[in-house]
Design a protein around this motif. Structure first.
Motif, PDB file in Angstrom:
ATOM      1  N   LEU A 178       0.829  -1.200   0.000  1.00  0.00           N
ATOM      2  CA  LEU A 178       0.000   0.000   0.000  1.00  0.00           C
ATOM      3  C   LEU A 178       0.863   1.248   0.000  1.00  0.00           C
ATOM      4  N   SER A 179       0.443   2.247  -0.745  1.00  0.00           N
ATOM      5  CA  SER A 179       0.956   3.596  -0.574  1.00  0.00           C
ATOM      6  C   SER A 179      -0.204   4.463  -0.101  1.00  0.00           C
ATOM      7  N   HIS A 180       0.033   5.754   0.061  1.00  0.00           N
ATOM      8  CA  HIS A 180      -1.026   6.637   0.539  1.00  0.00           C
ATOM      9  C   HIS A 180      -2.229   6.619  -0.403  1.00  0.00           C
ATOM     10  N   GLU A 181      -1.969   6.522  -1.705  1.00  0.00           N
ATOM     11  CA  GLU A 181      -3.050   6.629  -2.681  1.00  0.00           C
ATOM     12  C   GLU A 181      -3.433   5.310  -3.322  1.00  0.00           C
ATOM     13  N   TYR A 182      -2.521   4.339  -3.353  1.00  0.00           N
ATOM     14  CA  TYR A 182      -2.743   3.175  -4.202  1.00  0.00           C
ATOM     15  C   TYR A 182      -2.590   1.849  -3.474  1.00  0.00           C
ATOM     16  N   ILE A 183      -3.207   0.835  -4.068  1.00  0.00           N
ATOM     17  CA  ILE A 183      -3.065  -0.560  -3.653  1.00  0.00           C
ATOM     18  C   ILE A 183      -2.388  -1.302  -4.800  1.00  0.00           C
ATOM     19  N   TYR A 184      -1.271  -1.945  -4.515  1.00  0.00           N
ATOM     20  CA  TYR A 184      -0.536  -2.706  -5.523  1.00  0.00           C
ATOM     21  C   TYR A 184      -0.733  -4.200  -5.236  1.00  0.00           C
ATOM     22  N   VAL A 185      -1.131  -4.954  -6.256  1.00  0.00           N
ATOM     23  CA  VAL A 185      -1.354  -6.388  -6.095  1.00  0.00           C
ATOM     24  C   VAL A 185      -0.618  -7.127  -7.207  1.00  0.00           C
ATOM     25  N   SER A 186       0.200  -8.116  -6.847  1.00  0.00           N
ATOM     26  CA  SER A 186       0.851  -8.942  -7.872  1.00  0.00           C
ATOM     27  C   SER A 186      -0.051 -10.120  -8.210  1.00  0.00           C
ATOM     28  N   ASP A 187      -0.134 -10.402  -9.500  1.00  0.00           N
ATOM     29  CA  ASP A 187      -0.983 -11.473 -10.025  1.00  0.00           C
ATOM     30  C   ASP A 187      -0.054 -12.554 -10.556  1.00  0.00           C
ATOM     31  N   LYS A 188      -0.005 -13.676  -9.857  1.00  0.00           N
ATOM     32  CA  LYS A 188       0.960 -14.716 -10.198  1.00  0.00           C
ATOM     33  C   LYS A 188       0.616 -15.441 -11.493  1.00  0.00           C
ATOM     34  N   SER A 189      -0.632 -15.408 -11.933  1.00  0.00           N
ATOM     35  CA  SER A 189      -1.029 -16.181 -13.112  1.00  0.00           C
ATOM     36  C   SER A 189      -0.619 -15.513 -14.416  1.00  0.00           C
ATOM     37  N   ASN A 190      -0.443 -14.168 -14.446  1.00  0.00           N
ATOM     38  CA  ASN A 190      -0.216 -13.488 -15.713  1.00  0.00           C
ATOM     39  C   ASN A 190       1.224 -13.527 -16.248  1.00  0.00           C
ATOM     40  N   PRO A 191       2.300 -13.142 -15.580  1.00  0.00           N
ATOM     41  CA  PRO A 191       2.331 -12.386 -14.327  1.00  0.00           C
ATOM     42  C   PRO A 191       2.289 -10.873 -14.592  1.00  0.00           C
ATOM     43  N   CYS A 192       1.745 -10.124 -13.645  1.00  0.00           N
ATOM     44  CA  CYS A 192       1.694  -8.674 -13.769  1.00  0.00           C
ATOM     45  C   CYS A 192       1.431  -8.066 -12.398  1.00  0.00           C
ATOM     46  N   ILE A 193       1.445  -6.734 -12.346  1.00  0.00           N
ATOM     47  CA  ILE A 193       1.104  -6.002 -11.129  1.00  0.00           C
ATOM     48  C   ILE A 193      -0.076  -5.100 -11.431  1.00  0.00           C
ATOM     49  N   HIS A 194      -1.117  -5.199 -10.599  1.00  0.00           N
ATOM     50  CA  HIS A 194      -2.309  -4.368 -10.743  1.00  0.00           C
ATOM     51  C   HIS A 194      -2.220  -3.192  -9.771  1.00  0.00           C
ATOM     52  N   LEU A 195      -2.649  -2.038 -10.239  1.00  0.00           N
ATOM     53  CA  LEU A 195      -2.654  -0.825  -9.427  1.00  0.00           C
ATOM     54  C   LEU A 195      -4.105  -0.368  -9.248  1.00  0.00           C
ATOM     55  N   PHE A 196      -4.576  -0.361  -7.974  1.00  0.00           N
ATOM     56  CA  PHE A 196      -5.927   0.062  -7.638  1.00  0.00           C
ATOM     57  C   PHE A 196      -5.869   1.352  -6.818  1.00  0.00           C
ATOM     58  N   ASN A 197      -6.957   2.140  -6.838  1.00  0.00           N
ATOM     59  CA  ASN A 197      -7.073   3.199  -5.841  1.00  0.00           C
ATOM     60  C   ASN A 197      -7.774   2.629  -4.613  1.00  0.00           C
ATOM     61  N   HIS A 198      -7.963   3.461  -3.577  1.00  0.00           N
ATOM     62  CA  HIS A 198      -8.541   2.948  -2.340  1.00  0.00           C
ATOM     63  C   HIS A 198     -10.062   2.851  -2.391  1.00  0.00           C
ATOM     64  N   ASN A 199     -10.647   3.109  -3.566  1.00  0.00           N
ATOM     65  CA  ASN A 199     -12.047   2.765  -3.812  1.00  0.00           C
ATOM     66  C   ASN A 199     -12.145   1.428  -4.537  1.00  0.00           C
ATOM     67  N   ASN A 200     -11.035   0.708  -4.586  1.00  0.00           N
ATOM     68  CA  ASN A 200     -10.951  -0.627  -5.194  1.00  0.00           C
ATOM     69  C   ASN A 200     -11.184  -0.600  -6.708  1.00  0.00           C
ATOM     70  N   ILE A 201     -10.885   0.522  -7.344  1.00  0.00           N
ATOM     71  CA  ILE A 201     -11.032   0.662  -8.800  1.00  0.00           C
ATOM     72  C   ILE A 201      -9.687   0.419  -9.462  1.00  0.00           C
ATOM     73  N   LEU A 202      -9.665  -0.466 -10.445  1.00  0.00           N
ATOM     74  CA  LEU A 202      -8.431  -0.770 -11.163  1.00  0.00           C
ATOM     75  C   LEU A 202      -8.025   0.424 -12.022  1.00  0.00           C
ATOM     76  N   LEU A 203      -6.793   0.898 -11.835  1.00  0.00           N
ATOM     77  CA  LEU A 203      -6.272   2.018 -12.598  1.00  0.00           C
ATOM     78  C   LEU A 203      -5.348   1.575 -13.728  1.00  0.00           C
ATOM     79  N   LYS A 204      -4.584   0.507 -13.455  1.00  0.00           N
ATOM     80  CA  LYS A 204      -3.542   0.145 -14.409  1.00  0.00           C
ATOM     81  C   LYS A 204      -3.066  -1.261 -14.112  1.00  0.00           C
ATOM     82  N   SER A 205      -2.679  -2.005 -15.158  1.00  0.00           N
ATOM     83  CA  SER A 205      -2.028  -3.300 -15.000  1.00  0.00           C
ATOM     84  C   SER A 205      -0.712  -3.254 -15.757  1.00  0.00           C
ATOM     85  N   VAL A 206       0.364  -3.561 -15.064  1.00  0.00           N
ATOM     86  CA  VAL A 206       1.691  -3.519 -15.661  1.00  0.00           C
ATOM     87  C   VAL A 206       2.116  -4.943 -15.957  1.00  0.00           C
TER      88      VAL A 206
END
Length: 283
Positions: A178-206
């Motif tokens: 977690l950062s102040h603004e974002y939630i970072y989640v690693s997805d082992k199946s892809n693999p990639c990292i998802h970036l959410f805001n604290h309203n649980n809205i997906l902003l970006k997948s790297v």
């Protein structure tokens, strides 16, 4: 539709000189069941008050505690009973207690290794888990964020473990930071990292494709005080560092198959590695 990311609301700077971290200052390497030995170390966290290093030693079914110089102090995890520690995966410190994901639930221990409570059971409902993995704390309100790995979801609880919400349309969420603004989640199946805001809205997948500028298999990661992202690349035996825009800053060769990384109060990078090495490294 993903929201635009307002990067200006976060501090974006490189404070730690990662380019100076070429060789480890400490490398504690030994596979086994002894006090200062590991068999599949999976996660690491630092006690910010003491500098003590806590590591989940998965196949030894315990948590091992080392001081800031990597000297062994003690271990904990009951071999039976309610406090039994069965394949511990991840851990986090919150209000002088330590929460550990293992089996199909969460263990609550004091920092001196005394069992407090067990939370959850196997299932798909509230306070139920199927192989929980990554865990993190929102420092503003002590909310607890848990990757519910085999349920392919992400759960959020209050500090009293009252259910708040769940979300996710990915498979095998592995780690969370977690950062102040974002939630970072690693997805082992892809693999990639998802970036959410604290309203649980997906902003970006790297999506991670290659070594150096991007990593191959982002197993776990850590957000430092300057909002740089440190990612363990399990397949290429390296630690990659990115800024908030996911631009590469540096990467550090580490021992075989790094599984977790953190940064302590003295800006030292601490990594644990699995496979043949089973080691703790401090840069």
């Amino acid at each position: 539709m993903a929201e635009a990311i307002n990067i200006e609301t976060e501090r974006v700077k490189t404070r730690i000189d990662y380019t100076s971290k070429i060789k480890p200052l400490v490398c504690a390497t030994k596979r086994g069941e002894g006090n200062d030995e590991f068999y599949c170390p999976l996660a690491i966290t630092i006690d910010k008050m003491t500098g003590d290093i806590h590591i989940t030693d998965c196949h030894n079914h315990c948590v091992k505690v080392f001081d800031s110089t990597a000297m062994y102090m003690f271990k904990f995890g009951d071999s039976n009973g309610e406090g039994k520690t069965f394949y511990p995966r991840s851990l986090v410190i919150c209000r002088r207690r330590i929460l550990i994901t293992h089996n199909h639930g969460i263990l609550n221990y004091s920092l001196d290794g005394k069992f407090i409570s067990r939370i959850g059971k196997q299932g798909k409902g509230k306070l139920e888990f199927n192989c929980p993995w990554g865990i993190a704390i929102n420092e503003s309100n002590d909310d607890i964020f848990i990757c519910d790995f085999d349920n392919n979801r992400f759960q959020i609880y209050s500090k009293e473990f009252q259910f708040k919400s769940q979300f996710g349309s990915f498979k095998y969420p592995h780690d969370v930071e977690l950062s102040h603004e974002y939630i970072y989640v690693s997805d082992k199946s892809n693999p990639c990292i998802h970036l959410f805001n604290h309203n649980n809205i997906l902003l970006k997948s790297v999506i991670s494709l290659g070594q150096g500028n991007q990593v191959i298999n982002p197993l776990s990661f850590f957000i430092d005080n300057s909002n740089n992202i440190l990612i363990t690349d399990y397949n290429s035996n390296s630690l990659s560092i990115f800024n908030l825009q996911f631009q590469s800053i540096h990467y550090i060769p580490v021992s075989e198959h790094p599984t977790a990384v953190t940064v302590d109060n003295h800006d030292r990078v601490i990594v644990v590695c699995y496979h043949t090495m089973n080691c703790l490294q401090i840069f």
